[in-house]
Design a protein around this motif. Sequence first.
Motif: not given
Length: 405
Positions: A269-278, A322-327
């Motif tokens: 989920l963290v990497s998915l969020g980073y991908m979306l941002g990039n 923990f992980f959804l806010p980190m996303l």
Amino acid sequence: MQHTSPSPPRAPTGAPGGASTRSFILLLVMVAAVSPLGINLYLPSMPGMARMLEVDYAAIQFTLSVYIAAIAVGQLVIGPISDRYGRRPVLLGGLAIFVAGSVICMLAPNIGTLIAGRIIQALGGCAGIALSRAIVRDLYERDRAASMIGYVTMGMAVAPMVAPTIGGALEAAFDWRAGFVFLTVFGLAAWWATYRRLHETAPRVGVTSSASQLAGDYGVLLRSRLFWGFALTSAGSGAAFFAFVGGAAYVVVNLMGRTPVEYGMYFALVSLGYMLGNFGSGRYTTRFGPRRMMHVGIVISTAAAFVMAGLHAAGLMHPLAFFLPMLVVAMGNGLTLPSCIAGAVSVKPDVAGAASGLAGSIQMGAGALVAAIVGTQLQGSAWPLILAMVGCMVFSLLTLRVLVR
């Protein structure tokens, strides 16, 4: 002797287009992913490594902190050397060193040898991070460079997305050493792709640079308020991520009672969020401008860090709390960091390698410090990790407001 092979030509006017652009981005994604893989692949195995090597968790966590610190130091050297001798030979040498370090880690009989291998890994792997950014800046002007860096880091985010899952599965099937076998093979593949596909892009190859000239280049950067603004903003954002990386496995496996494989799945989920941002950076930076993208990203990440703290204060001890806010934090970082990086390497474009190395060193140095602090403070509570993230994001927001105007 300079080697050449089919690849995109130098200079913005000769930047690759069409299908060659896609293949070129894939190459940069691959070399830039080497070091993040080295960080993320073994994260699910950290509690198990502590048991098998008969050391406490803080000792294993130190192998992460020392890896990040070695990346910080290595980038100070890699960047200027590539300005002088070229991106291609320095990148090939760095990847070879990464492979050697991976082999040492794979065969390590004790924690001391593992730490030594991690340092060697990091010193080689940092070439992919620093030089992929410098290569993009060699080929594109600043705003376009921010967009291209966004696409590169979006693709690169696939590595940390799948790495913990791969690492957890390898540990379950074999043991923690299998992860370093994977890193060795990936490093060799990246070396071969670079050897076959990368043409030289550095604008000053062969120009003699004395120590005083190098110090002068760094002096120009260090005296620039704008460079410090970009560098410290990215350092705060990056340190928040490394605070999470440094303690998340302990929180999820030891405090929440989940398995390493579950941790790896949630970490995606963290990497998915980073991908979306990039992806947002790549698509919208040229339209709205780098500074607006940085501001939006920092505000989103800071708000999400406070949400994580609120959920934990409410007693929600579930991985999703923990992980959804980190996303969302990671998505904000994906909006922020490409523009920060492009801004830092555009302060003095003819020394983009040195600027990339120095900015990356500041970012990784901050990350290593914060990860080490979090690792020593995690004693049955997730609060040290969460408070470190909140503090880092507030710091990043302040530096952006004060120094980047």
